[in-house]
Design an enzyme around this catalytic site. Structure first.
Site, PDB file in Angstrom:
ATOM      1  N   SER A 168      24.664  47.281  48.151  1.00 49.20           N
ATOM      2  CA  SER A 168      25.511  47.445  46.970  1.00 49.20           C
ATOM      3  C   SER A 168      25.625  46.134  46.202  1.00 49.20           C
ATOM      4  CB  SER A 168      26.916  47.927  47.371  1.00 49.20           C
ATOM      5  OG  SER A 168      27.559  46.955  48.181  1.00 49.20           O
ATOM      6  N   LEU A 185      25.579  42.843  44.068  1.00 50.20           N
ATOM      7  CA  LEU A 185      24.557  41.834  43.800  1.00 50.20           C
ATOM      8  C   LEU A 185      23.388  41.943  44.768  1.00 50.20           C
ATOM      9  CD1 LEU A 185      23.576  39.360  42.252  1.00 50.20           C
ATOM     10  CD2 LEU A 185      24.958  37.936  43.791  1.00 50.20           C
ATOM     11  N   SER A 187      30.133  31.088  45.942  1.00 46.06           N
ATOM     12  CA  SER A 187      31.008  31.503  44.851  1.00 46.06           C
ATOM     13  C   SER A 187      31.510  30.252  44.144  1.00 46.06           C
ATOM     14  CB  SER A 187      32.193  32.307  45.397  1.00 46.06           C
ATOM     15  OG  SER A 187      33.206  32.452  44.420  1.00 46.06           O
ATOM     16  N   TYR A 215      39.343  33.654  51.194  1.00 48.85           N
ATOM     17  CA  TYR A 215      38.033  33.734  50.544  1.00 48.85           C
ATOM     18  C   TYR A 215      37.548  32.349  50.125  1.00 48.85           C
ATOM     19  CZ  TYR A 215      34.363  35.287  47.345  1.00 48.85           C
ATOM     20  OH  TYR A 215      33.157  35.486  46.719  1.00 48.85           O
ATOM     21  N   LYS A 269      34.231  30.171  51.449  1.00 52.05           N
ATOM     22  CA  LYS A 269      33.176  29.734  50.533  1.00 52.05           C
ATOM     23  C   LYS A 269      33.064  28.209  50.488  1.00 52.05           C
ATOM     24  CE  LYS A 269      31.670  33.779  49.414  1.00 52.05           C
ATOM     25  NZ  LYS A 269      30.318  34.210  49.835  1.00 52.05           N
ATOM     26  N   THR A 327      31.232  44.064  40.044  1.00 50.73           N
ATOM     27  CA  THR A 327      30.883  44.875  41.214  1.00 50.73           C
ATOM     28  C   THR A 327      32.179  45.394  41.837  1.00 50.73           C
ATOM     29  OG1 THR A 327      31.008  43.043  42.796  1.00 50.73           O
ATOM     30  CG2 THR A 327      28.901  43.363  41.649  1.00 50.73           C
TER      31      THR A 327
END
EC number: 1.1.-.-
Length: 325
Positions: free
Chosen positions: A62, A64, A194, A207, A211, A242
């Protein structure tokens, strides 16, 4: 009134201007031609680099990852597509092989099903990946999970879950495949990180932490792999349209289920996938694929940290106020 000496010098000045202009213009066009030729050679070399290369893509079902599968397939790469959902992987392979729009020879992809949070499964998956073509040229660590929540409300189990998916999983898979690359003295590791691996925004702590760790690990890896001629590319996209925010986990581990406005207004994953393909083909070291403001924020964090921190605090206040209203 113009003097006699001045009148005599005017033709000389005009002659010099003519000589200068006629000399500069060819030089300028020559420079542009050399630059254009350089870019053309880069493009051709990138195409050749990707054609018939064995490319492993995680999180390929799904977003990217799926679009990356399409562009690498169209470039003539030999794909090994990875994900947790075997049915979705099979559907993607049917979609790819049904397309007749490619201009180069294509190869039917392999699929390998496993969960990045299962360390035991990663070792077995790496062995299965190597069995597909006997080696790996390019590993694209794309799989990941997002998060929304306050630090105080978030359980440590959620922090661990995000780190397992976004950091420890890709690290484990990379380490499992590296020996084969080192043996061949050839390979390319790609980490889809990211913009939040470079700056941190409120209510994204787990998150952003995962990253930042990703950025640091693969920066170190790049330096250590130089002696083996193995390339490392870290790609830092901004918002992409997305379902990443919809599928994000919250403070208690439940599904967020909301399409954030910033995500809805994000770049098309098709465009970002094309940029990823180009960055890999050019063997770039570190790439930011974000809009102007997030990109500027990266530099603001370094050049004017006090201002950056004030802006983030203001953002936190606004988000908190909107949630409480």
């Amino acid at each position: 009134m113009v003097s006699l000496a001045t009148r005599k010098s005017l033709p000389k000045v005009k002659a010099m201007d003519f000589i200068t202009s006629t000399a500069i213009l060819p030089l300028l066009f020559s420079c542009l031609g050399v630059f254009g030729l350089f870019r053309l050679l880069q493009w051709v070399r990138g195409k050749a680099y990707l054609r018939n290369a064995v490319v492993v893509i995680t999180g390929a079902t799904s977003g990217l990852g799926k679009e990356c599968a399409k562009v690498f397939y169209a470039a003539g790469a030999k794909l090994v597509l990875c994900g947790r959902n075997g049915g979705a992987l099979e559907e993607l392979i049917r979609e790819l092989t049904a397309s007749h729009a490619t201009k180069v020879q294509t190869h039917k992809p392999y699929l390998v099903t496993f969960d990045l949070t299962d360390s035991g499964a990663i070792v077995a998956a790496a062995a299965e990946i190597l069995q597909c073509f006997g080696y790996v040229d390019i590993l694209v660590n794309n799989a990941g999970i997002s998060y929304r929540g306050t630090i105080m409300d978030t359980t440590v189990d959620v922090d661990k879950r995000v780190m397992e998916t976004n950091y420890f999983g890709p690290v484990a898979l990379t380490k499992a495949l590296l020996p084969s690359m080192i043996k061949r003295r050839q390979g390319h590791i790609v980490a889809i990180s990211s913009i939040q691996g470079k700056i941190s925004i409120p209510f994204r702590s787990a998150y952003a932490a995962s990253k930042h760790a990703t950025q640091a690990f693969f920066d170190c890896l790049r330096a250590e792999m130089e002696q083996y001629e193995i390339e490392v590319t870290v790609i830092s996209p901004g918002y992409i349209h997305t379902n990443l925010s919809v599928n994000a986990v919250t403070a208690d581990g439940s599904r967020y289920g909301v399409m954030d406005t910033t995500t809805a207004q994000g770049r098309s994953p098709v465009e970002v996938a094309q940029d990823v393909l180009a960055a890999v083909g050019k063997k770039k070291k570190d790439v930011i694929l974000a809009d102007l403001l997030p990109s500027l924020a990266v530099y603001l964090r370094t050049l004017a940290p006090g201002l950056f921190f004030s802006l983030m605090a203001s953002r936190a206040r606004k988000e908190r106020k909107s949630k409480n209203s």
